[in-house]
Design a protein around this motif. Structure first.
Motif, mmCIF file in Angstrom:
data_model
loop_
_atom_site.group_PDB
_atom_site.id
_atom_site.type_symbol
_atom_site.label_atom_id
_atom_site.label_comp_id
_atom_site.label_asym_id
_atom_site.label_seq_id
_atom_site.Cartn_x
_atom_site.Cartn_y
_atom_site.Cartn_z
ATOM 1 N N HIS A 34 0.844 -1.181 0.000
ATOM 2 C CA HIS A 34 0.000 0.000 0.000
ATOM 3 C C HIS A 34 0.883 1.235 0.000
ATOM 4 O O HIS A 34 1.990 1.223 0.526
ATOM 5 C CB HIS A 34 -0.919 0.020 1.220
ATOM 6 C CG HIS A 34 -0.598 -1.062 2.201
ATOM 7 N ND1 HIS A 34 0.407 -0.983 3.115
ATOM 8 C CD2 HIS A 34 -1.141 -2.293 2.349
ATOM 9 C CE1 HIS A 34 0.469 -2.088 3.810
ATOM 10 N NE2 HIS A 34 -0.436 -2.909 3.368
ATOM 11 N N TRP A 38 -2.148 5.099 2.779
ATOM 12 C CA TRP A 38 -3.246 4.221 2.389
ATOM 13 C C TRP A 38 -3.897 3.568 3.606
ATOM 14 O O TRP A 38 -5.126 3.515 3.713
ATOM 15 C CB TRP A 38 -2.748 3.152 1.413
ATOM 16 C CG TRP A 38 -3.863 2.410 0.724
ATOM 17 C CD1 TRP A 38 -4.399 2.705 -0.483
ATOM 18 C CD2 TRP A 38 -4.570 1.259 1.211
ATOM 19 N NE1 TRP A 38 -5.406 1.808 -0.783
ATOM 20 C CE2 TRP A 38 -5.524 0.910 0.243
ATOM 21 C CE3 TRP A 38 -4.492 0.490 2.365
ATOM 22 C CZ2 TRP A 38 -6.400 -0.163 0.403
ATOM 23 C CZ3 TRP A 38 -5.362 -0.579 2.518
ATOM 24 C CH2 TRP A 38 -6.296 -0.893 1.547
ATOM 25 N N SER A 124 -9.034 -2.595 -4.012
ATOM 26 C CA SER A 124 -8.783 -1.245 -4.522
ATOM 27 C C SER A 124 -9.351 -1.052 -5.927
ATOM 28 O O SER A 124 -9.893 0.007 -6.244
ATOM 29 C CB SER A 124 -7.285 -0.931 -4.537
ATOM 30 O OG SER A 124 -6.798 -0.858 -3.216
ATOM 31 N N VAL A 128 -11.728 2.015 -5.005
ATOM 32 C CA VAL A 128 -11.007 3.297 -4.923
ATOM 33 C C VAL A 128 -11.103 4.040 -6.238
ATOM 34 O O VAL A 128 -11.190 3.529 -7.281
ATOM 35 C CB VAL A 128 -9.522 3.062 -4.540
ATOM 36 C CG1 VAL A 128 -8.754 4.357 -4.520
ATOM 37 C CG2 VAL A 128 -9.469 2.418 -3.157
#
Length: 128
Positions: A34, A38, A124, A128
């Motif tokens: 990460h 994060w 993610s 994200v």
């Protein structure tokens, strides 16, 4: 136990300690899955996270931090999901973490990490 001998245990950390471990890995040039910040953004601040050393890892470019342990990480996220990640941890740092889990809990964590679990990258890509 020598740094080249991996402990067969699971340790639990809170989010603040996990962020500290991630920062230490970044400063030492070790592997983390990460980016900076994060974990602070996505890890559940009230949750427990679990580290299980998977194997000894060495970096020729950073001999002062070799060997170290590549740990499997069961990471609890703010949205309630648990994901798989990796985090390199220095042996001395890992040993300083308290040994607080019972054998049954350790076995459950290892079983979860050894099974089908969504990775940070997969999570993610969707969130994200």
């Amino acid at each position: 136990m020598a740094p080249s001998e991996i402990p067969r245990t699971v340790k639990v950390v809170n989010t603040a300690e996990l962020i500290h471990l991630d920062d230490e890995a970044r400063v030492c040039g070790l592997n983390r899955q990460h980016g900076a910040g994060w974990l602070a953004e996505h890890a559940d601040p009230e949750a427990a996270h679990y580290l299980w050393p998977a194997f000894v890892h060495r970096l020729n470019r950073r001999p002062e931090y070799s060997p170290h342990w590549r740990c499997m990480l069961l990471l609890a996220l703010r949205d309630g999901q648990h994901v798989f990640s990796l985090l390199d941890v220095l042996p001395a740092t890992f040993y300083r973490l308290p040994e607080t889990l019972d054998c049954e809990t350790k076995a459950q964590v290892v079983e979860r990490l050894s099974g089908q679990i969504q990775t940070v990258a997969e999570w993610s890509a969707r969130n994200v």
